[in-house]
Design a protein around this motif. Sequence first.
Motif, PDB file in Angstrom:
ATOM      1  N   ILE A 160      85.931 102.179  44.866  1.00  0.00           N
ATOM      2  CA  ILE A 160      86.229 101.812  44.010  1.00  0.00           C
ATOM      3  C   ILE A 160      86.367 100.330  43.870  1.00  0.00           C
ATOM      4  O   ILE A 160      86.394  99.858  45.253  1.00  0.00           O
ATOM      5  N   GLU A 161      86.502  99.644  43.116  1.00  0.00           N
ATOM      6  CA  GLU A 161      85.960  98.051  43.402  1.00  0.00           C
ATOM      7  C   GLU A 161      87.403  97.602  43.220  1.00  0.00           C
ATOM      8  O   GLU A 161      87.973  97.351  42.573  1.00  0.00           O
ATOM      9  N   ASN A 162      87.757  96.160  44.376  1.00  0.00           N
ATOM     10  CA  ASN A 162      89.195  95.192  44.297  1.00  0.00           C
ATOM     11  C   ASN A 162      87.909  94.282  44.632  1.00  0.00           C
ATOM     12  O   ASN A 162      87.751  93.847  45.795  1.00  0.00           O
ATOM     13  N   PHE A 163      88.491  93.583  44.151  1.00  0.00           N
ATOM     14  CA  PHE A 163      88.479  91.680  43.961  1.00  0.00           C
ATOM     15  C   PHE A 163      89.694  90.893  44.852  1.00  0.00           C
ATOM     16  O   PHE A 163      90.722  91.136  44.770  1.00  0.00           O
ATOM     17  N   VAL A 164      88.683  90.542  45.688  1.00  0.00           N
ATOM     18  CA  VAL A 164      89.755  89.554  46.486  1.00  0.00           C
ATOM     19  C   VAL A 164      88.734  88.148  46.889  1.00  0.00           C
ATOM     20  O   VAL A 164      87.694  87.821  46.516  1.00  0.00           O
ATOM     21  N   ALA A 165      89.493  87.252  47.237  1.00  0.00           N
ATOM     22  CA  ALA A 165      88.767  85.202  47.347  1.00  0.00           C
ATOM     23  C   ALA A 165      88.508  85.071  48.363  1.00  0.00           C
ATOM     24  O   ALA A 165      89.419  85.304  49.979  1.00  0.00           O
ATOM     25  N   VAL A 166      87.418  84.702  48.583  1.00  0.00           N
ATOM     26  CA  VAL A 166      86.733  84.733  50.340  1.00  0.00           C
ATOM     27  C   VAL A 166      86.089  82.740  49.859  1.00  0.00           C
ATOM     28  O   VAL A 166      85.774  82.614  48.754  1.00  0.00           O
ATOM     29  N   ALA A 167      86.418  82.302  51.548  1.00  0.00           N
ATOM     30  CA  ALA A 167      85.879  81.305  51.714  1.00  0.00           C
ATOM     31  C   ALA A 167      84.947  81.211  53.112  1.00  0.00           C
ATOM     32  O   ALA A 167      85.853  82.363  53.940  1.00  0.00           O
ATOM     33  N   SER A 168      84.278  80.412  53.549  1.00  0.00           N
ATOM     34  CA  SER A 168      83.830  80.295  54.902  1.00  0.00           C
ATOM     35  C   SER A 168      85.052  79.134  55.165  1.00  0.00           C
ATOM     36  O   SER A 168      85.541  78.563  55.232  1.00  0.00           O
ATOM     37  N   PRO A 169      84.843  79.984  57.038  1.00  0.00           N
ATOM     38  CA  PRO A 169      85.277  79.223  58.288  1.00  0.00           C
ATOM     39  C   PRO A 169      85.398  77.546  58.123  1.00  0.00           C
ATOM     40  O   PRO A 169      86.578  76.860  57.958  1.00  0.00           O
ATOM     41  N   ARG A 170      83.820  77.431  58.004  1.00  0.00           N
ATOM     42  CA  ARG A 170      83.644  75.816  57.368  1.00  0.00           C
ATOM     43  C   ARG A 170      85.024  75.282  56.251  1.00  0.00           C
ATOM     44  O   ARG A 170      85.531  73.741  56.656  1.00  0.00           O
ATOM     45  N   PHE A 171      84.654  75.691  55.268  1.00  0.00           N
ATOM     46  CA  PHE A 171      85.514  75.379  54.079  1.00  0.00           C
ATOM     47  C   PHE A 171      86.962  75.123  54.005  1.00  0.00           C
ATOM     48  O   PHE A 171      87.463  74.224  53.877  1.00  0.00           O
ATOM     49  N   LEU A 172      87.319  75.900  54.335  1.00  0.00           N
ATOM     50  CA  LEU A 172      88.857  76.257  55.023  1.00  0.00           C
ATOM     51  C   LEU A 172      89.591  75.632  55.990  1.00  0.00           C
ATOM     52  O   LEU A 172      90.634  74.848  56.103  1.00  0.00           O
ATOM     53  N   GLU A 173      88.224  74.887  56.772  1.00  0.00           N
ATOM     54  CA  GLU A 173      88.470  73.651  57.791  1.00  0.00           C
ATOM     55  C   GLU A 173      89.143  73.001  57.063  1.00  0.00           C
ATOM     56  O   GLU A 173      89.713  71.739  56.946  1.00  0.00           O
ATOM     57  N   ALA A 174      88.537  72.093  56.550  1.00  0.00           N
ATOM     58  CA  ALA A 174      87.357  71.321  55.787  1.00  0.00           C
ATOM     59  C   ALA A 174      89.339  71.216  54.243  1.00  0.00           C
ATOM     60  O   ALA A 174      89.477  70.166  53.753  1.00  0.00           O
ATOM     61  N   HIS A 175      90.012  72.585  53.673  1.00  0.00           N
ATOM     62  CA  HIS A 175      90.618  72.508  52.964  1.00  0.00           C
ATOM     63  C   HIS A 175      92.155  73.649  52.987  1.00  0.00           C
ATOM     64  O   HIS A 175      91.922  74.698  53.356  1.00  0.00           O
ATOM     65  N   PRO A 176      92.910  72.584  54.116  1.00  0.00           N
ATOM     66  CA  PRO A 176      93.593  73.394  54.872  1.00  0.00           C
ATOM     67  C   PRO A 176      94.089  73.625  54.722  1.00  0.00           C
ATOM     68  O   PRO A 176      94.733  73.608  52.954  1.00  0.00           O
ATOM     69  N   ASN A 177      95.747  74.462  54.533  1.00  0.00           N
ATOM     70  CA  ASN A 177      97.557  74.675  53.609  1.00  0.00           C
ATOM     71  C   ASN A 177      97.292  75.685  51.758  1.00  0.00           C
ATOM     72  O   ASN A 177      97.511  75.528  51.170  1.00  0.00           O
ATOM     73  N   LEU A 178      96.052  76.403  52.680  1.00  0.00           N
ATOM     74  CA  LEU A 178      96.062  77.262  51.518  1.00  0.00           C
ATOM     75  C   LEU A 178      96.942  78.748  51.309  1.00  0.00           C
ATOM     76  O   LEU A 178      96.537  79.320  52.150  1.00  0.00           O
TER      77      LEU A 178
END
Length: 300
Positions: A160-178
């Motif tokens: 079964i296909e379940n869709f999630v949002a993903v990002a790299s640790p580097r990207f999340l460090e540059a864009h905190p507070n999500l």
Amino acid sequence: MKLPPLACLRAFEAAVRTGGFARAADELALTPNAVAHQVKQLEEWLDMRLFERHARGVVPTPAGSAYAAAVADTFEQLSAATRQLLVRRDDRVVTVTAMPSLVTRWLMPRLPRLAIRHPDIEVRVLASVKHVDLFHGEADVAIRLGRGPYPGLASEELLIENFVAVASPRFLEAHPNLATPADLFRLPLLHDEMIDALPDEVDWPKWFEAVGVKPPRRLAGHLFSHTYLTLEAAIAGQGVALAGEHILGDAITSGRLRVLFDGLSVKGPYQYHLVRLPGAEVRPAVAAVCDWVREEARVA
């Protein structure tokens, strides 16, 4: 028993089936004149007219139509016999086909476990966006994304296909507070053309709506032709990607990607199915591969 030349029969059958010498020529990689010449040779060999020639083209005679049907049946029998012979010759070779993203992210990392269990089985992997023709022996086993059913084929739901949002640790460090999905509106989102090509598939607008957030009319970001390219862009820190959980593979376990919002997911309208010809598992190698795929899906 004396038989007409095979090349003439091929040209004749193709001309009847496709509706003319020009289309037959395209299929056979010949010129229309070459097809016409071979058909003429066949008519002379049989001492019988097979086509009526008109200014606008050719039309098979009644005898030509009946003969073409018999020739087509004979070609199909010959093709089937050839496939069976090749299967017996390469009984331990099993061709498995799936979409490129599933091949690269789900199937290939698991193949070493199959090799350990069945070292005598040789797996040929065929990545294809389009459905590979199982009826004509292009593959033995397919993992298809869709709703099913698949007429004339044996199939069962696999994943079964379940869709999630993903990002790299580097990207999340540059864009905190999500904190919420709405926070993504100010960030670059990575869009997948493969998702857009499937009717009703979960894309970014549908994902936002499903989690209760109204998306803006335009969502910024880059567009990629294949899912695996979208994920590579996310790993490289170019933005946030949307992907089915099963194709994330070791990108999550290795820490190259992180699932956002505590694993918030949206179920897709399609499922992955294990598909093969009825009776294909009579071959022990095919049965072993199917069992292995089922087992991997259970623990995925």
